[in-house]
Design a protein around this motif. Structure first.
Motif: not given
Length: 330
Positions: A71-92
């Motif tokens: 999942h990715f925020p504001f992109m409902h139905g879009v297949d985005a494997p690991m994109y948001y988790v990668a972003l979370m990791t970068f932020i931390l």
């Protein structure tokens, strides 16, 4: 008769946290933080080892991470494997950089810079915890839904091209729900299963039988390919109908739509435990931040407290790297 023998050993001063004696050049506070980090590292190591052994034991039925965390925020139905988790990791990880800069500014007794970098670290931590809560929400809610069988196996559904189908995509909703036995003008009570689901078991069964392009996909992987699940033929799919027992949407501590039950248990426990550590770190950083603004450390002419909290913050960042690797990448 009462002669006193003085030796070098009796003259040795026991370290009580004073500044005169500092093992390894570290103050008492720093040493205690290192002891805490060491003990907590062993705790996380035990949890991750348990995850590793469990996954190895049930490797053929373990969920595919790319399908779970897509999942990715504001992109409902879009297949985005690991994109948001990668972003979370970068932020931390970036928040670790700002913490280093805060410590460096403290060494130079630059109060304003310390405050700015501490604020950026706090913001990074809050974004990460908020993102983790959002991931939990999607994990608990689910995306496609699944069916649990009598043997506890989780079955998914795909079309003729192997693309995942949500239960609502093919379930026959023209059939009245048998589990909704008590109705009033403003509500429905579901007597079977304990929780409300978007479709009933009978609707899923009827939909599968009606749609010739719907196939059952098992929770087991194809031999030699851990990223591909076994898809049954149409005849085999219809033969499994009598084994259906529960509609499963999302995940909890009892069952989950993604695959093996233990996966959700370990996910909630390990990521939740880490999230608790990050939350504590944010709270400590906020306290330190206000002390910086009040000039507490400027008066002491020492910003060592920033270093102590920084050690803890780097620790939770490092632990996340391992959690990210185990749960999301491997």
């Amino acid at each position: 008769m009462g002669a006193t023998v003085t030796t070098a050993a009796t003259k040795e001063k026991t370290w009580g946290g004073g500044e005169d004696v500092q093992p390894l050049g570290a103050s008492y506070g720093k040493m205690m933080m290192w002891f805490f980090i060491l003990s907590d590292s062993l705790t996380f190591a035990g949890f991750l080892a348990a995850y590793g052994f469990t996954r190895f034991k049930f490797i053929d039925s373990w969920p595919i991470a790319d399908e779970v965390f897509n999942h990715f925020p504001f992109m409902h139905g879009v297949d985005a494997p690991m994109y948001y988790v990668a972003l979370m990791t970068f932020i931390l990880i970036f928040s670790s950089v700002t913490m280093v800069l805060a410590v460096d500014a403290g060494h130079q007794l630059k109060q304003k810079k310390v405050a700015v970098y501490m604020l950026l670290t706090i913001i990074g931590g809050l974004i990460f915890v908020g993102s983790q809560a959002w991931e939990w929400k999607n994990f608990i809610t689910g995306t496609y839904g699944a069916i649990e069988t009598r043997g506890g196996e989780i079955l998914h559904f795909v079309d003729k091209d192997g693309k995942r189908l949500a239960l609502a995509d093919f379930a026959d909703t023209t059939i009245a729900r048998e589990d909704a036995t008590l109705n009033r003008s403003k509500g429905t009570w579901y007597m079977k299963g304990g929780t409300e689901t978007s479709v009933s078991l009978e609707q899923v069964k009827a939909g599968l039988e009606k749609n010739p392009n719907v196939f059952v996909r098992t929770q087991f992987t194809v031999e030699g390919n851990k990223h591909k699940k076994i898809v049954l033929s149409r005849e085999q799919s219809l033969a499994r109908v009598n084994d259906f027992t529960h509609v499963v949407e999302g995940a909890n501590l009892v069952r989950n739509e993604y695959g093996h039950k233990t996966f959700a248990d370990l996910f909630f426990f390990i990521t939740g435990f880490h999230g608790f550590h990050v939350s504590v770190g944010i709270l400590l950083n906020i306290i330190i931040f206000f002390n910086v603004l009040l000039g507490t450390y400027e008066k002491r002419k020492s910003y060592e407290m920033i270093e102590k909290v920084g050690l803890y913050w780097h620790f939770v960042d490092l632990v996340w790297v391992f959690v990210f690797t185990f749960f999301y990448l491997v």
